[in-house]
Design a protein around this motif. Structure first.
Motif, mmCIF file in Angstrom:
data_model
loop_
_atom_site.group_PDB
_atom_site.id
_atom_site.type_symbol
_atom_site.label_atom_id
_atom_site.label_comp_id
_atom_site.label_asym_id
_atom_site.label_seq_id
_atom_site.Cartn_x
_atom_site.Cartn_y
_atom_site.Cartn_z
ATOM 1 N N VAL A 1 31.313 40.793 98.110
ATOM 2 C CA VAL A 1 30.965 41.322 96.794
ATOM 3 C C VAL A 1 30.362 42.717 96.936
ATOM 4 N N SER A 2 29.525 42.917 97.931
ATOM 5 C CA SER A 2 28.914 44.230 98.154
ATOM 6 C C SER A 2 29.971 45.284 98.462
ATOM 7 N N LYS A 3 30.941 44.936 99.281
ATOM 8 C CA LYS A 3 32.025 45.863 99.612
ATOM 9 C C LYS A 3 32.824 46.222 98.356
ATOM 10 N N ALA A 4 33.102 45.220 97.526
ATOM 11 C CA ALA A 4 33.834 45.472 96.277
ATOM 12 C C ALA A 4 33.024 46.376 95.351
ATOM 13 N N LEU A 5 31.732 46.148 95.264
ATOM 14 C CA LEU A 5 30.867 47.002 94.440
ATOM 15 C C LEU A 5 30.913 48.444 94.932
ATOM 16 N N GLN A 6 30.860 48.627 96.229
ATOM 17 C CA GLN A 6 30.910 49.982 96.786
ATOM 18 C C GLN A 6 32.247 50.656 96.473
ATOM 19 N N GLU A 7 33.322 49.923 96.631
ATOM 20 C CA GLU A 7 34.654 50.483 96.379
ATOM 21 C C GLU A 7 34.809 50.881 94.910
ATOM 22 N N VAL A 8 34.441 49.989 94.002
ATOM 23 C CA VAL A 8 34.593 50.269 92.574
ATOM 24 C C VAL A 8 33.659 51.391 92.145
ATOM 25 N N SER A 9 32.455 51.439 92.715
ATOM 26 C CA SER A 9 31.508 52.497 92.334
ATOM 27 C C SER A 9 32.004 53.883 92.737
ATOM 28 N N ASN B 1 37.496 53.349 93.031
ATOM 29 C CA ASN B 1 38.667 52.588 93.481
ATOM 30 C C ASN B 1 38.772 51.298 92.666
ATOM 31 N N LEU B 2 39.427 51.394 91.505
ATOM 32 C CA LEU B 2 39.559 50.220 90.636
ATOM 33 C C LEU B 2 40.694 49.301 91.068
ATOM 34 N N ASP B 3 41.400 49.652 92.137
ATOM 35 C CA ASP B 3 42.469 48.804 92.654
ATOM 36 C C ASP B 3 41.974 47.823 93.721
ATOM 37 N N TYR B 4 40.704 47.925 94.094
ATOM 38 C CA TYR B 4 40.161 47.064 95.140
ATOM 39 C C TYR B 4 39.919 45.665 94.573
ATOM 40 N N GLU B 5 40.673 44.697 95.059
ATOM 41 C CA GLU B 5 40.530 43.317 94.578
ATOM 42 C C GLU B 5 39.574 42.550 95.462
ATOM 43 N N ILE B 6 38.763 41.728 94.830
ATOM 44 C CA ILE B 6 37.860 40.868 95.594
ATOM 45 C C ILE B 6 38.401 39.446 95.526
ATOM 46 N N PHE C 1 32.827 39.695 88.587
ATOM 47 C CA PHE C 1 33.020 41.091 88.979
ATOM 48 C C PHE C 1 34.493 41.463 88.941
ATOM 49 N N GLU C 2 35.343 40.563 89.396
ATOM 50 C CA GLU C 2 36.782 40.829 89.397
ATOM 51 C C GLU C 2 37.294 40.993 87.966
ATOM 52 N N ARG C 3 36.830 40.149 87.042
ATOM 53 C CA ARG C 3 37.225 40.300 85.643
ATOM 54 C C ARG C 3 36.755 41.644 85.086
ATOM 55 N N MET C 4 35.544 42.058 85.444
ATOM 56 C CA MET C 4 35.024 43.346 85.000
ATOM 57 C C MET C 4 35.866 44.493 85.565
ATOM 58 N N ARG C 5 36.238 44.392 86.830
ATOM 59 C CA ARG C 5 37.058 45.423 87.461
ATOM 60 C C ARG C 5 38.403 45.547 86.761
#
Length: 130
Positions: free
Chosen positions: A80-88, A91-96, A111-115
């Motif tokens: 989840v932390s890695k996904a947060l870093q990517e999206v921040s 990178n909105l293509d990063y899937e968790i 978080f995935e739904r929010m992304r």
């Protein structure tokens, strides 16, 4: 800038190991006093052996529990932390992808739904639909 971070699991493990050492030393001292007051020969040697056996017997389940916590909890938090870093960073293509049936999985799914919602809005903005 990445600082030298300690994992929460490492800190907890060090606290537990410190407690186990203190506890096994306490038991060893008690064994020594009980054996020496009973007149048993080699009381110190038997106390040291019992302290070592207690410490080893304690370390095995602690290691197994630490491994399970790392596998089932810490790894999900890292994902989840890695996904947060990517999206921040945009990178909105990063899937968790986190599997399970617990609160951390629910957090990852939210978080995935929010992304996905953010990506949809950004795509509509780029296409001029909004």
């Amino acid at each position: 800038m990445e600082q030298n971070k300690k994992s929460v699991l490492t800190v907890i493990s060090l606290i537990v190991l410190g407690g186990s050492v203190i506890g096994s030393l306490f038991v060893g001292i008690l064994v020594y006093f009980l054996l020496s007051s009973s007149g048993v020969s080699d009381a110190l040697l038997k106390a040291v052996v019992s302290t070592v056996i207690i410490q080893i017997a304690f370390l095995i389940p602690v290691f197994l529990i630490r491994t399970m916590v790392d596998k089932y909890i810490v790894s999900k938090i890292k994902d989840v932390s890695k996904a947060l870093q990517e999206v921040s960073t945009g990178n909105l293509d990063y899937e968790i992808k986190v599997e399970g049936n617990d609160e951390l999985t629910e957090l990852a799914e939210s978080f995935e739904r929010m992304r996905i919602s953010m990506k949809t809005i950004m795509d509509k903005l780029e296409e001029g639909e909004i």
